[in-house]
Write an enzyme that holds these catalytic residues in place. Structure first.
Site, PDB file in Angstrom:
ATOM      1  N   GLU A   1       6.203 -13.877 -13.154  1.00  0.00           N
ATOM      2  CA  GLU A   1       5.714 -12.678 -12.491  1.00  0.00           C
ATOM      3  C   GLU A   1       4.953 -11.740 -13.431  1.00  0.00           C
ATOM      4  O   GLU A   1       3.918 -11.195 -13.057  1.00  0.00           O
ATOM      5  CB  GLU A   1       6.948 -11.959 -11.923  1.00  0.00           C
ATOM      6  CG  GLU A   1       6.687 -10.766 -11.089  1.00  0.00           C
ATOM      7  CD  GLU A   1       7.991 -10.175 -10.533  1.00  0.00           C
ATOM      8  OE1 GLU A   1       9.075 -10.472 -11.075  1.00  0.00           O
ATOM      9  OE2 GLU A   1       7.908  -9.407  -9.570  1.00  0.00           O
TER      10      GLU A   1
ATOM     11  N   HIS B   1      16.076 -36.585 -12.740  1.00  0.00           N
ATOM     12  CA  HIS B   1      15.615 -37.248 -11.513  1.00  0.00           C
ATOM     13  C   HIS B   1      14.112 -37.070 -11.311  1.00  0.00           C
ATOM     14  O   HIS B   1      13.626 -37.193 -10.184  1.00  0.00           O
ATOM     15  CB  HIS B   1      16.418 -36.742 -10.310  1.00  0.00           C
ATOM     16  CG  HIS B   1      17.867 -37.083 -10.415  1.00  0.00           C
ATOM     17  ND1 HIS B   1      18.351 -38.364 -10.255  1.00  0.00           N
ATOM     18  CD2 HIS B   1      18.945 -36.324 -10.738  1.00  0.00           C
ATOM     19  CE1 HIS B   1      19.656 -38.374 -10.443  1.00  0.00           C
ATOM     20  NE2 HIS B   1      20.042 -37.139 -10.755  1.00  0.00           N
TER      21      HIS B   1
ATOM     22  N   CYS C   1       0.845  -1.182   0.000  1.00  0.00           N
ATOM     23  CA  CYS C   1       0.000   0.000   0.000  1.00  0.00           C
ATOM     24  C   CYS C   1       0.891   1.246   0.000  1.00  0.00           C
ATOM     25  O   CYS C   1       2.016   1.218   0.467  1.00  0.00           O
ATOM     26  CB  CYS C   1      -0.947   0.100   1.194  1.00  0.00           C
ATOM     27  SG  CYS C   1      -2.016  -1.322   1.365  1.00  0.00           S
TER      28      CYS C   1
ATOM     29  N   TRP D   1      -3.031  -2.555  -1.633  1.00  0.00           N
ATOM     30  CA  TRP D   1      -2.774  -3.960  -1.979  1.00  0.00           C
ATOM     31  C   TRP D   1      -3.425  -4.752  -0.864  1.00  0.00           C
ATOM     32  O   TRP D   1      -2.996  -4.707   0.289  1.00  0.00           O
ATOM     33  CB  TRP D   1      -1.263  -4.225  -2.032  1.00  0.00           C
ATOM     34  CG  TRP D   1      -0.929  -5.616  -2.442  1.00  0.00           C
ATOM     35  CD1 TRP D   1      -0.885  -6.106  -3.719  1.00  0.00           C
ATOM     36  CD2 TRP D   1      -0.569  -6.709  -1.580  1.00  0.00           C
ATOM     37  NE1 TRP D   1      -0.522  -7.422  -3.692  1.00  0.00           N
ATOM     38  CE2 TRP D   1      -0.327  -7.831  -2.408  1.00  0.00           C
ATOM     39  CE3 TRP D   1      -0.438  -6.859  -0.197  1.00  0.00           C
ATOM     40  CZ2 TRP D   1       0.055  -9.067  -1.895  1.00  0.00           C
ATOM     41  CZ3 TRP D   1      -0.065  -8.085   0.311  1.00  0.00           C
ATOM     42  CH2 TRP D   1       0.178  -9.176  -0.538  1.00  0.00           C
TER      43      TRP D   1
ATOM     44  N   LYS E   1      11.023 -14.043 -13.176  1.00  0.00           N
ATOM     45  CA  LYS E   1      10.650 -12.856 -13.969  1.00  0.00           C
ATOM     46  C   LYS E   1       9.545 -13.212 -14.948  1.00  0.00           C
ATOM     47  O   LYS E   1       8.571 -12.489 -15.093  1.00  0.00           O
ATOM     48  CB  LYS E   1      11.902 -12.354 -14.694  1.00  0.00           C
ATOM     49  CG  LYS E   1      11.942 -10.913 -14.957  1.00  0.00           C
ATOM     50  CD  LYS E   1      12.645 -10.101 -13.890  1.00  0.00           C
ATOM     51  CE  LYS E   1      12.099 -10.305 -12.498  1.00  0.00           C
ATOM     52  NZ  LYS E   1      12.865  -9.733 -11.459  1.00  0.00           N
TER      53      LYS E   1
ATOM     54  N   ASN F   1      -0.740   1.881   5.903  1.00  0.00           N
ATOM     55  CA  ASN F   1       0.036   0.852   5.220  1.00  0.00           C
ATOM     56  C   ASN F   1       0.595  -0.060   6.299  1.00  0.00           C
ATOM     57  O   ASN F   1       1.337   0.400   7.166  1.00  0.00           O
ATOM     58  CB  ASN F   1       1.181   1.505   4.426  1.00  0.00           C
ATOM     59  CG  ASN F   1       2.162   0.472   3.901  1.00  0.00           C
ATOM     60  OD1 ASN F   1       1.786  -0.667   3.643  1.00  0.00           O
ATOM     61  ND2 ASN F   1       3.413   0.863   3.740  1.00  0.00           N
ATOM     62  N   GLY F   2       0.218  -1.346   6.259  1.00  0.00           N
ATOM     63  CA  GLY F   2       0.706  -2.294   7.267  1.00  0.00           C
ATOM     64  C   GLY F   2      -0.419  -3.213   7.693  1.00  0.00           C
ATOM     65  O   GLY F   2      -1.419  -3.356   6.985  1.00  0.00           O
TER      66      GLY F   2
ATOM     67  N   LYS G   1       5.155  -3.791  -5.363  1.00  0.00           N
ATOM     68  CA  LYS G   1       6.608  -3.621  -5.392  1.00  0.00           C
ATOM     69  C   LYS G   1       7.247  -3.857  -4.035  1.00  0.00           C
ATOM     70  O   LYS G   1       8.253  -4.528  -3.917  1.00  0.00           O
ATOM     71  CB  LYS G   1       6.918  -2.200  -5.876  1.00  0.00           C
ATOM     72  CG  LYS G   1       8.387  -1.881  -5.959  1.00  0.00           C
ATOM     73  CD  LYS G   1       9.008  -2.593  -7.131  1.00  0.00           C
ATOM     74  CE  LYS G   1      10.474  -2.265  -7.298  1.00  0.00           C
ATOM     75  NZ  LYS G   1      11.117  -3.263  -8.181  1.00  0.00           N
TER      76      LYS G   1
ATOM     77  N   GLU H   1      16.186 -16.796 -11.513  1.00  0.00           N
ATOM     78  CA  GLU H   1      15.725 -15.420 -11.662  1.00  0.00           C
ATOM     79  C   GLU H   1      14.936 -15.273 -12.972  1.00  0.00           C
ATOM     80  O   GLU H   1      13.884 -14.629 -13.006  1.00  0.00           O
ATOM     81  CB  GLU H   1      16.927 -14.457 -11.614  1.00  0.00           C
ATOM     82  CG  GLU H   1      16.622 -13.015 -11.950  1.00  0.00           C
ATOM     83  CD  GLU H   1      15.531 -12.358 -11.100  1.00  0.00           C
ATOM     84  OE1 GLU H   1      15.081 -12.956 -10.110  1.00  0.00           O
ATOM     85  OE2 GLU H   1      15.100 -11.250 -11.462  1.00  0.00           O
TER      86      GLU H   1
ATOM     87  N   ARG I   1       3.117   0.206  -5.383  1.00  0.00           N
ATOM     88  CA  ARG I   1       3.065  -0.457  -4.075  1.00  0.00           C
ATOM     89  C   ARG I   1       1.766  -1.241  -3.874  1.00  0.00           C
ATOM     90  O   ARG I   1       1.620  -1.984  -2.899  1.00  0.00           O
ATOM     91  CB  ARG I   1       3.177   0.582  -2.960  1.00  0.00           C
ATOM     92  CG  ARG I   1       4.441   1.380  -3.003  1.00  0.00           C
ATOM     93  CD  ARG I   1       4.455   2.399  -1.901  1.00  0.00           C
ATOM     94  NE  ARG I   1       4.575   1.761  -0.605  1.00  0.00           N
ATOM     95  CZ  ARG I   1       5.720   1.450  -0.027  1.00  0.00           C
ATOM     96  NH1 ARG I   1       6.843   1.727  -0.622  1.00  0.00           N
ATOM     97  NH2 ARG I   1       5.745   0.866   1.149  1.00  0.00           N
TER      98      ARG I   1
HETATM   99  C1  AGP Z   1      11.083  -9.054  -8.155  1.00  0.00           C
HETATM  100  O1  AGP Z   1      10.815  -8.957  -9.490  1.00  0.00           O
HETATM  101  C2  AGP Z   1      10.018  -9.075  -7.223  1.00  0.00           C
HETATM  102  N1  AGP Z   1       8.939  -8.294  -7.558  1.00  0.00           N
HETATM  103  C3  AGP Z   1      10.254  -9.452  -5.807  1.00  0.00           C
HETATM  104  O2  AGP Z   1      10.617 -10.785  -5.823  1.00  0.00           O
HETATM  105  C4  AGP Z   1      11.269  -8.643  -4.950  1.00  0.00           C
HETATM  106  O3  AGP Z   1      12.555  -8.854  -5.432  1.00  0.00           O
HETATM  107  C5  AGP Z   1      11.131  -9.065  -3.483  1.00  0.00           C
HETATM  108  O4  AGP Z   1       9.845  -8.783  -3.031  1.00  0.00           O
HETATM  109  C6  AGP Z   1      12.168  -8.433  -2.598  1.00  0.00           C
HETATM  110  O5  AGP Z   1      12.049  -7.042  -2.562  1.00  0.00           O
HETATM  111  P1  AGP Z   1      13.191  -6.152  -1.971  1.00  0.00           P
HETATM  112  O6  AGP Z   1      14.400  -6.342  -2.833  1.00  0.00           O
HETATM  113  O7  AGP Z   1      12.670  -4.750  -2.030  1.00  0.00           O
HETATM  114  O8  AGP Z   1      13.451  -6.617  -0.572  1.00  0.00           O
END
Ligand code: AGP
Length: 609
Positions: free
Chosen positions: A489, A505, A2, A74, A486, A100-101, A604, A482, A27
């Site tokens: 996501e 395996h 948020c 969010w 990506k 936010n929280g 984010k 990674e 966010r």
């Molecule tokens: C990456 O593409 C993500 N959206 C997510 O995995 C992110 O890297 C993760 O939430 C960690 O965030 P930070 O680096 O701000 O701690």
């Protein structure tokens, strides 16, 4: 998650709140709302869905006033809906709150307030805050907020307004980020700096357990107990354009293209002018402290965790210190063996990720020294760690992390070389050679970006598939993970990353005619073995894209198509091989018509557990 903003001044607050929320939409973006002091009292408008929906409602019937708060959500407690959107209010509609929280004890507070006659309309935890403040109010909003937060457990950044005191905006922070922007005749609150950067470069960063009372003419900082605090103002020296799209269609594409600069900025001041040594002056660790490190734990989430997987290889290879890399949400609950000679490295773009922050605190509690690798100066992680390496990637807005990941890799290379220099685990010529290769990376990334068209074409081909595999060995396996994250996501294509030798395996059973398999094959020592694994998937009908380095003919012969990277040291290859994978997920997402910068269900900054 948020985002919250707040404004008190002499301008039209609705516009400033909406502009701020646009910067914070990364966010959370399942609903948005604002509350503004108008001539007719405190008025709230909120709507489920993207901010644009709220914006068009406000265009039709604007809220006129010069103070207000805003929120982009969010969802945690309660589904995305108009009624669950913030700001929340009490039954008298005189108090308004953005949050936010998470309020962990909201159920017992809610029961208590219901017994006192309060009626609740939403499913959120936040609504209890507005009712609680209203219940405790006896003519002083600052005291009412202080009393309310003393009853709350959990995490919160709050913006609070009451119609009874229209010259005040109260802000509180506990375990969720919050900054105060200081202007002339106007002041601001925001979940992060870009939200207010258009209006002021002077900010106070609130610490946990602190609050701020904003009026048009000033800002008072105090503890939750009401003790005044004096704090130096932080001057932001980066530009707003770095937080905008600058002609690119999406933030993600812009951020992918900013990587050469991010590499240069992260490494330049940390390499000696002669190019033979790494200089990490910001780290306070003495040579003796480095010699005393018996093990290293790298702890992070998501993409930052994947950077940590590369970090493990880099440090073990360069410094010969055993390294474990762990997901933060697991690490903190598995009673890790942390001793005084353990160095814990936390990696976080935002520096506010709740799981990573909790792991940091656990490590410190156990007596470990903590080094943070983070992109945000003044973030919680940066402030709480013993040592910090800032990745100078600039603000990263797209939910999918790109330039933050690669600058984290650069930080690991620099730190690994710093350890090597102190421990003497590699000779001076090795270090010099590695530094020379490091300095070549930015222009090599530019060469890769020039080949974006080839990746775009491949991305369009695979965008119709439902499943896909990434395989690789050693560092290539770390990067494969990674690449897979990506792709999932932002394109929503299911994919899995496997250590190439592990496929046989079990998972090999899933390989069938035409399934795309992307093979990372940059580790020349392992190439022969990887080629054998390619043969295994090819024999089962897979369509294989090989990503390898210049001059390696062996790979080309065994795959259906190749993407060739400029030559570098095996150890540095992740900083190049991830670039085509970022482009691949970007273009696949685009081909599927997805919202690249704001993928479904995500946000984010993950400031909840
Ligand atoms: C990456 O593409 C993500 N959206 C997510 O995995 C992110 O890297 C993760 O939430 C960690 O965030 P930070 O680096 O701000 O701690």
């Amino acid at each position: 998650m948020c985002g919250i903003v707040g404004y008190i001044g002499n301008r039209n607050s609705q516009e400033i709140l909406l502009e701020g929320l646009k910067k914070l939409e990364y966010r959370g973006y399942d609903s948005a709302g604002v509350a503004v002091y108008t001539a007719g009292g405190l008025q709230i408008k909120k709507a489920k869905g993207r901010l644009a929906i709220l914006e068009s409602q406000l265009q039709d019937s604007p809220l006129e006033g010069t103070a207000g708060i805003g929120h982009t959500r969010w969802a945690t407690h309660g589904k995305p809906s108009d009624v669950n959107s913030h700001p929340h209010t009490d039954n008298s509609l005189k108090f308004s709150v953005v949050h936010n929280g998470i309020i962990e004890n909201y159920i017992s507070l809610k029961e208590e307030l219901i017994a006192k006659g309060h009626r609740f309309v939403s499913e959120t935890d936040t609504e209890v805050i507005s009712h609680l403040i209203a219940e405790l109010y006896d003519g002083d909003i600052v005291k009412a907020v202080q009393k309310a937060v003393s009853r709350m457990t959990g995490a919160y950044a709050l913006g609070v307004l009451t119609e009874y005191e229209p010259d005040k905006l109260v802000a509180v922070r506990l375990a969720s980020p919050l900054i105060i922007g200081v202007g002339e005749g106007e002041n601001f609150i925001g979940s992060d700096i870009p939200a207010i950067l258009e209006y002021t470069r002077n900010v106070f960063i609130l610490n946990d357990g602190e609050m701020a009372v904003l009026s048009r003419n000033g800002v008072e900082l105090m503890t939750l107990e009401g003790n005044f605090i004096t704090r130096e103002m932080f001057h932001v020296d980066w530009d707003i354009v770095t937080a905008e799209k600058a002609g690119f269609d999406h933030f993600m594409l812009k951020e992918i293209h900013e990587q050469p600069k991010a590499y240069r900025d992260t490494m330049s001041a940390r390499i000696s002018p002669e190019g033979d040594r790494v200089i990490l002056n910001e780290i306070g660790m003495t040579d003796e402290a480095i010699r005393n490190i018996s093990r290293i734990h790298i702890v992070a989430c998501g993409t930052a965790y994947h950077a940590g997987l590369v970090g493990k290889y880099v440090i073990e290879k360069l410094a010969r210190i055993p390294v474990e890399t762990d997901v933060a949400s697991e690490y903190r609950y598995r009673a890790p063996i942390i001793t005084k000679d353990t160095l814990v490295i936390v990696v976080s773009q935002s520096g506010e990720t709740a799981d990573t922050l909790a792991a940091l605190r656990e490590a410190k509690r156990c007596g470990a020294r903590v080094l943070a690798i983070t992109n945000v100066v003044g973030s919680s992680v940066a402030r709480e760690a013993d040592d910090v390496i800032i990745t100078w990637a600039g603000p990263e807005i797209a939910v999918a992390s790109t330039k933050a990941y690669t600058s984290q890799l650069i930080a690991f290379y620099l730190f690994g070389l710093h350890l090597t220099q102190t421990l003497g685990t590699q000779d001076a010529s090795y270090v010099q050679n590695a530094i020379t290769a490091l300095k070549e990376l930015p222009s090599q990334v530019e060469q890769i970006l020039d080949q974006s068209e080839a990746i775009k074409k491949y991305a369009e081909e695979i965008s119709t598939h439902d499943d896909l595999f990434f395989i690789g060995r050693g560092l290539d396996y770390a990067v494969a993970q990674e690449g897979s994250l990506k792709l999932k996501e932002i394109s929503y294509i299911h994919s899995e990353a496997y250590a190439a030798g592990e496929l046989k395996h079990g998972t090999l059973a899933l390989i069938e005619e035409g399934i795309p398999v992307i093979v990372l094959a940059t580790q020349l020592e392992l190439l022969e073995k990887t080629v054998s694994n390619i043969k295994e998937v090819k024999a089962r009908g897979a369509n294989v894209l090989g990503i390898g380095v210049e001059g390696e003919g062996e790979l080309k012969k065994s795959v259906d198509s190749t993407f060739v990277l400029p030559k570098t040291l095996d150890l540095l290859a992740p900083a190049l091989s991830v670039i085509p994978l970022q482009l691949l997920s970007y273009y696949a997402s685009l081909a599927r018509g997805n919202d690249v910068d704001k993928p479904r269900n995500l946000a984010k900054s993950v400031t909840v557990e």
